[in-house]
Design a protein around this motif. Structure first.
Motif, PDB file in Angstrom:
ATOM      1  N   PHE A  38       3.040   3.555 196.346  1.00 28.62           N
ATOM      2  CA  PHE A  38       3.520   5.266 195.756  1.00 28.62           C
ATOM      3  C   PHE A  38       3.013   6.007 195.050  1.00 28.62           C
ATOM      4  O   PHE A  38       1.561   5.426 194.310  1.00 28.62           O
ATOM      5  CB  PHE A  38       4.528   4.694 194.464  1.00 28.62           C
ATOM      6  N   ILE A  39       2.705   7.276 195.223  1.00 32.30           N
ATOM      7  CA  ILE A  39       1.735   8.200 195.701  1.00 32.30           C
ATOM      8  C   ILE A  39       1.978   8.946 194.529  1.00 32.30           C
ATOM      9  O   ILE A  39       2.616  10.061 195.287  1.00 32.30           O
ATOM     10  CB  ILE A  39       0.483   8.638 196.612  1.00 32.30           C
ATOM     11  N   THR A  40       1.615   8.925 193.032  1.00 34.61           N
ATOM     12  CA  THR A  40       1.778  10.856 192.323  1.00 34.61           C
ATOM     13  C   THR A  40       0.925  11.447 192.938  1.00 34.61           C
ATOM     14  O   THR A  40      -0.530  10.980 192.246  1.00 34.61           O
ATOM     15  CB  THR A  40       1.985  10.143 190.942  1.00 34.61           C
ATOM     16  N   GLU A  61       3.897  17.577 189.456  1.00 33.94           N
ATOM     17  CA  GLU A  61       3.555  16.239 190.141  1.00 33.94           C
ATOM     18  C   GLU A  61       4.589  16.019 190.425  1.00 33.94           C
ATOM     19  O   GLU A  61       6.153  16.175 190.702  1.00 33.94           O
ATOM     20  CB  GLU A  61       3.394  14.885 188.883  1.00 33.94           C
ATOM     21  N   MET A  62       3.924  15.458 191.715  1.00 32.15           N
ATOM     22  CA  MET A  62       5.479  14.850 192.819  1.00 32.15           C
ATOM     23  C   MET A  62       4.847  13.311 193.061  1.00 32.15           C
ATOM     24  O   MET A  62       4.214  12.638 193.238  1.00 32.15           O
ATOM     25  CB  MET A  62       5.618  15.327 193.990  1.00 32.15           C
ATOM     26  N   PRO A  92       5.911  17.815 206.651  1.00 31.89           N
ATOM     27  CA  PRO A  92       3.914  17.587 206.262  1.00 31.89           C
ATOM     28  C   PRO A  92       4.130  17.964 204.971  1.00 31.89           C
ATOM     29  O   PRO A  92       4.246  18.863 204.246  1.00 31.89           O
ATOM     30  CB  PRO A  92       3.572  18.314 207.684  1.00 31.89           C
ATOM     31  N   LEU A  93       3.230  17.196 205.331  1.00 29.19           N
ATOM     32  CA  LEU A  93       2.059  16.912 203.479  1.00 29.19           C
ATOM     33  C   LEU A  93       0.815  17.349 203.718  1.00 29.19           C
ATOM     34  O   LEU A  93      -0.154  16.245 204.688  1.00 29.19           O
ATOM     35  CB  LEU A  93       2.798  16.354 202.339  1.00 29.19           C
ATOM     36  N   TYR A  94      -0.491  17.917 202.833  1.00 32.46           N
ATOM     37  CA  TYR A  94      -1.142  17.368 202.794  1.00 32.46           C
ATOM     38  C   TYR A  94      -1.828  17.424 201.032  1.00 32.46           C
ATOM     39  O   TYR A  94      -0.981  17.699 200.464  1.00 32.46           O
ATOM     40  CB  TYR A  94      -2.098  19.214 203.349  1.00 32.46           C
ATOM     41  N   ILE A  95      -2.299  15.630 201.052  1.00 28.31           N
ATOM     42  CA  ILE A  95      -2.581  15.587 199.582  1.00 28.31           C
ATOM     43  C   ILE A  95      -4.129  15.571 199.759  1.00 28.31           C
ATOM     44  O   ILE A  95      -4.368  14.480 200.328  1.00 28.31           O
ATOM     45  CB  ILE A  95      -1.852  14.547 199.381  1.00 28.31           C
ATOM     46  N   PRO A  96      -5.116  16.504 198.556  1.00 30.15           N
ATOM     47  CA  PRO A  96      -6.147  15.714 198.525  1.00 30.15           C
ATOM     48  C   PRO A  96      -6.670  14.745 197.827  1.00 30.15           C
ATOM     49  O   PRO A  96      -5.752  14.836 196.787  1.00 30.15           O
ATOM     50  CB  PRO A  96      -7.092  16.886 198.260  1.00 30.15           C
ATOM     51  N   TYR A  97      -7.679  13.852 197.686  1.00 26.87           N
ATOM     52  CA  TYR A  97      -8.053  12.459 197.182  1.00 26.87           C
ATOM     53  C   TYR A  97      -7.703  13.154 195.369  1.00 26.87           C
ATOM     54  O   TYR A  97      -7.129  12.204 194.277  1.00 26.87           O
ATOM     55  CB  TYR A  97      -8.844  11.858 197.553  1.00 26.87           C
ATOM     56  N   THR A 102      -1.981   8.564 190.354  1.00 21.27           N
ATOM     57  CA  THR A 102      -2.447   7.035 190.882  1.00 21.27           C
ATOM     58  C   THR A 102      -1.970   7.263 191.893  1.00 21.27           C
ATOM     59  O   THR A 102      -0.850   7.503 193.100  1.00 21.27           O
ATOM     60  CB  THR A 102      -0.417   7.156 189.159  1.00 21.27           C
ATOM     61  N   PHE A 103      -2.446   5.544 192.172  1.00 21.01           N
ATOM     62  CA  PHE A 103      -1.837   5.535 193.672  1.00 21.01           C
ATOM     63  C   PHE A 103      -1.505   3.789 193.621  1.00 21.01           C
ATOM     64  O   PHE A 103      -2.275   2.934 192.772  1.00 21.01           O
ATOM     65  CB  PHE A 103      -3.216   5.252 194.682  1.00 21.01           C
TER      66      PHE A 103
END
Length: 168
Positions: A38-40, A61-62, A92-97, A102-103
């Motif tokens: 689960f990555i918020t 947030e998502m 498609p999504l791009y998520i920068p660190y 939360t991870f």
């Protein structure tokens, strides 16, 4: 040279590196066993890329789940791209660190939370005093961690006992 070591940012960098290594492994070998994530993340982060309808639906947030169906997982030094299924619609999504808040891998009860500090850019000195949820504060004047509800303040009447006193 800086006046102090910024342990909060160093810890966040290390934790983001851990996420990158985990996702690298998943990109190469798939999800092992019952692992899933689960990555918020902050949808307002300037480098996040997602469909307009998703950013409209999740304006701040998502949370995405990487589990049964995902495709095109590409991990880079700065973030990752992935295609996820939203109601039978692959997106498609791009998520920068840096956007991750939360991870969590609930299969092994593992989680990371990234705290943000209000006014970080306004006053760099506040960063030294701001507590990160994952990093303990330290009071340089007393050489102690400050009191919290879980950890009361030291009373000052503690006795130092030498272990030699108990040896035979």
């Amino acid at each position: 040279m800086a006046n102090s070591i910024d342990y909060g940012n160093l810890m966040h960098s290390a934790m983001r590196g851990l996420i990158r290594k985990v996702l690298d492994r998943v990109a190469a070998d798939g999800l092992p066993g019952a692992h899933h994530f689960f990555i918020t993340f902050d949808t307002m982060h300037p480098d996040v890329e997602l469909a307009d309808w998703l950013s409209d639906r999740y304006p701040e947030e998502m949370t995405v789940v990487i589990q049964h169906w995902f495709d095109n997982l590409d991990v880079t030094d700065d973030g990752f791209s992935i295609t996820l299924n939203f109601g039978d619609s692959p997106e498609p999504l791009y998520i920068p660190y840096d956007a991750i808040r939360t991870f969590v891998d609930p299969s092994v009860e593992f989680g990371l939370r990234f705290e943000t500090h209000v006014g970080e850019e306004d006053d760099e000195d506040e960063d030294d005093d701001a507590a990160d949820g994952d990093v303990a504060e330290f009071d340089e004047a007393t050489h102690e961690r400050p009191a919290t509800p879980e950890r009361p303040a030291p009373t000052g009447d503690a006795e130092i006992v030498s272990l030699d006193k108990f040896r035979k």
